[in-house]
Design a protein around this motif. Structure first.
Motif, PDB file in Angstrom:
ATOM      1  N   LYS A   1     -51.943 -35.642 -78.283  1.00  0.00           N
ATOM      2  CA  LYS A   1     -51.324 -35.360 -79.588  1.00  0.00           C
ATOM      3  C   LYS A   1     -52.015 -36.221 -80.646  1.00  0.00           C
ATOM      4  O   LYS A   1     -52.375 -37.364 -80.387  1.00  0.00           O
ATOM      5  CB  LYS A   1     -49.837 -35.665 -79.549  1.00  0.00           C
ATOM      6  CG  LYS A   1     -49.105 -34.848 -78.508  1.00  0.00           C
ATOM      7  CD  LYS A   1     -47.717 -34.524 -78.969  1.00  0.00           C
ATOM      8  CE  LYS A   1     -46.933 -33.794 -77.931  1.00  0.00           C
ATOM      9  NZ  LYS A   1     -47.245 -32.430 -77.746  1.00  0.00           N
ATOM     10  N   PRO A   2     -52.173 -35.672 -81.859  1.00  0.00           N
ATOM     11  CA  PRO A   2     -52.873 -36.411 -82.915  1.00  0.00           C
ATOM     12  C   PRO A   2     -52.033 -37.510 -83.548  1.00  0.00           C
ATOM     13  O   PRO A   2     -51.153 -37.245 -84.342  1.00  0.00           O
ATOM     14  CB  PRO A   2     -53.223 -35.336 -83.942  1.00  0.00           C
ATOM     15  CG  PRO A   2     -52.363 -34.181 -83.640  1.00  0.00           C
ATOM     16  CD  PRO A   2     -51.893 -34.303 -82.230  1.00  0.00           C
TER      17      PRO A   2
ATOM     18  N   ARG B   1     -49.423 -31.666 -86.955  1.00  0.00           N
ATOM     19  CA  ARG B   1     -49.925 -30.445 -86.321  1.00  0.00           C
ATOM     20  C   ARG B   1     -51.021 -29.851 -87.200  1.00  0.00           C
ATOM     21  O   ARG B   1     -50.811 -29.635 -88.389  1.00  0.00           O
ATOM     22  CB  ARG B   1     -48.773 -29.448 -86.159  1.00  0.00           C
ATOM     23  CG  ARG B   1     -49.191 -28.111 -85.639  1.00  0.00           C
ATOM     24  CD  ARG B   1     -49.276 -28.124 -84.124  1.00  0.00           C
ATOM     25  NE  ARG B   1     -49.475 -26.767 -83.662  1.00  0.00           N
ATOM     26  CZ  ARG B   1     -50.515 -26.395 -82.938  1.00  0.00           C
ATOM     27  NH1 ARG B   1     -51.412 -27.269 -82.587  1.00  0.00           N
ATOM     28  NH2 ARG B   1     -50.629 -25.163 -82.535  1.00  0.00           N
ATOM     29  N   PHE B   2     -52.184 -29.603 -86.617  1.00  0.00           N
ATOM     30  CA  PHE B   2     -53.301 -29.016 -87.345  1.00  0.00           C
ATOM     31  C   PHE B   2     -53.417 -27.539 -86.986  1.00  0.00           C
ATOM     32  O   PHE B   2     -53.711 -27.198 -85.841  1.00  0.00           O
ATOM     33  CB  PHE B   2     -54.617 -29.719 -86.989  1.00  0.00           C
ATOM     34  CG  PHE B   2     -54.679 -31.141 -87.454  1.00  0.00           C
ATOM     35  CD1 PHE B   2     -54.959 -31.443 -88.769  1.00  0.00           C
ATOM     36  CD2 PHE B   2     -54.456 -32.169 -86.570  1.00  0.00           C
ATOM     37  CE1 PHE B   2     -55.017 -32.752 -89.201  1.00  0.00           C
ATOM     38  CE2 PHE B   2     -54.516 -33.493 -86.989  1.00  0.00           C
ATOM     39  CZ  PHE B   2     -54.798 -33.783 -88.307  1.00  0.00           C
ATOM     40  N   ASP B   3     -53.192 -26.659 -87.969  1.00  0.00           N
ATOM     41  CA  ASP B   3     -53.429 -25.242 -87.759  1.00  0.00           C
ATOM     42  C   ASP B   3     -54.926 -25.005 -87.659  1.00  0.00           C
ATOM     43  O   ASP B   3     -55.719 -25.758 -88.227  1.00  0.00           O
ATOM     44  CB  ASP B   3     -52.881 -24.421 -88.937  1.00  0.00           C
ATOM     45  CG  ASP B   3     -51.369 -24.433 -88.986  1.00  0.00           C
ATOM     46  OD1 ASP B   3     -50.754 -24.300 -87.911  1.00  0.00           O
ATOM     47  OD2 ASP B   3     -50.818 -24.581 -90.084  1.00  0.00           O
TER      48      ASP B   3
ATOM     49  N   VAL C   1     -60.325 -26.375 -89.120  1.00  0.00           N
ATOM     50  CA  VAL C   1     -60.261 -27.033 -87.815  1.00  0.00           C
ATOM     51  C   VAL C   1     -61.045 -26.217 -86.791  1.00  0.00           C
ATOM     52  O   VAL C   1     -61.792 -26.769 -85.977  1.00  0.00           O
ATOM     53  CB  VAL C   1     -58.797 -27.231 -87.377  1.00  0.00           C
ATOM     54  CG1 VAL C   1     -58.706 -27.756 -85.959  1.00  0.00           C
ATOM     55  CG2 VAL C   1     -58.079 -28.176 -88.344  1.00  0.00           C
TER      56      VAL C   1
ATOM     57  N   SER D   1     -64.371 -27.441 -84.699  1.00  0.00           N
ATOM     58  CA  SER D   1     -64.414 -27.384 -83.242  1.00  0.00           C
ATOM     59  C   SER D   1     -65.685 -26.682 -82.767  1.00  0.00           C
ATOM     60  O   SER D   1     -66.372 -27.163 -81.863  1.00  0.00           O
ATOM     61  CB  SER D   1     -63.177 -26.657 -82.721  1.00  0.00           C
ATOM     62  OG  SER D   1     -63.250 -26.493 -81.333  1.00  0.00           O
TER      63      SER D   1
ATOM     64  N   ARG E   1     -58.325 -31.805 -82.776  1.00  0.00           N
ATOM     65  CA  ARG E   1     -57.031 -32.101 -83.414  1.00  0.00           C
ATOM     66  C   ARG E   1     -56.658 -33.577 -83.249  1.00  0.00           C
ATOM     67  O   ARG E   1     -56.177 -34.208 -84.190  1.00  0.00           O
ATOM     68  CB  ARG E   1     -55.940 -31.212 -82.831  1.00  0.00           C
ATOM     69  CG  ARG E   1     -56.016 -29.791 -83.334  1.00  0.00           C
ATOM     70  CD  ARG E   1     -54.984 -28.921 -82.681  1.00  0.00           C
ATOM     71  NE  ARG E   1     -54.897 -27.628 -83.337  1.00  0.00           N
ATOM     72  CZ  ARG E   1     -54.458 -26.531 -82.753  1.00  0.00           C
ATOM     73  NH1 ARG E   1     -54.049 -26.562 -81.491  1.00  0.00           N
ATOM     74  NH2 ARG E   1     -54.412 -25.397 -83.414  1.00  0.00           N
TER      75      ARG E   1
ATOM     76  N   ARG F   1     -53.118 -27.815 -95.596  1.00  0.00           N
ATOM     77  CA  ARG F   1     -52.483 -26.914 -94.642  1.00  0.00           C
ATOM     78  C   ARG F   1     -52.288 -25.545 -95.276  1.00  0.00           C
ATOM     79  O   ARG F   1     -52.068 -25.441 -96.481  1.00  0.00           O
ATOM     80  CB  ARG F   1     -51.160 -27.500 -94.194  1.00  0.00           C
ATOM     81  CG  ARG F   1     -51.399 -28.731 -93.321  1.00  0.00           C
ATOM     82  CD  ARG F   1     -50.121 -29.466 -92.986  1.00  0.00           C
ATOM     83  NE  ARG F   1     -50.417 -30.618 -92.163  1.00  0.00           N
ATOM     84  CZ  ARG F   1     -50.869 -31.773 -92.616  1.00  0.00           C
ATOM     85  NH1 ARG F   1     -51.101 -31.921 -93.886  1.00  0.00           N
ATOM     86  NH2 ARG F   1     -51.102 -32.771 -91.799  1.00  0.00           N
TER      87      ARG F   1
END
Length: 138
Positions: free
Chosen positions: A37-38, A44-46, A84, A88, A99, A115
């Motif tokens: 988890k970040p 939370r990264f969409d 994001v 990646s 993330r 976001r």
């Protein structure tokens, strides 16, 4: 003398960490320190969240303390604002790892994340149709 994994001759020092077909064998949990988890805030990264380098990031001394994957993501963000998912792909890292690393960068003040607008805040479809109809009437 040690032989390489293909049985074809002496191994090169450090070759046990490299697979000719797969590339470097660094596991994702090694890059994140075992975290999934970040950061402590569990942000939370969409996949479509946009990441940019902060206008006033910490100095070079703090950046030198970052891992190579963190610095790679920063370099990608400095070149152009990216999502994001794009980070990646460009960093060739799993999204889950990106993330976690972005969470570190966000909490350290290196990056900002925009976001996406939640669906509940998007304009009603009826309003959009009325705008389109009004534009066509012009």
């Amino acid at each position: 003398m040690n032989e390489d994994s293909t049985g074809g001759g002496p191994s090169v020092p450090g070759s046990q960490w490299y697979d000719a077909d797969a590339g470097p064998l660094v596991r994702p949990y090694a890059m994140t320190g075992g975290r999934t988890k970040p950061g402590p805030s569990n942000v939370r990264f969409d996949l479509i969240a946009l990441v940019v380098v902060d206008d006033d990031p910490p100095g070079p001394a703090e950046e030198s303390l970052l891992g190579p994957e963190h610095r790679s993501l920063l370099a990608l963000c400095r070149a152009v604002t990216q999502s994001v998912a794009e980070l990646s792909a460009d960093a060739d890292l799993p999204v889950g790892v990106v993330r976690v690393l972005l969470g570190d960068l966000l909490e350290s003040g290196f990056v900002r994340v925009s976001r996406p607008v939640p669906p509940a805040q998007l304009p009603d479809e009826r309003i959009l149709r009325e705008v389109i109809d009004g534009l066509r009437a012009l």
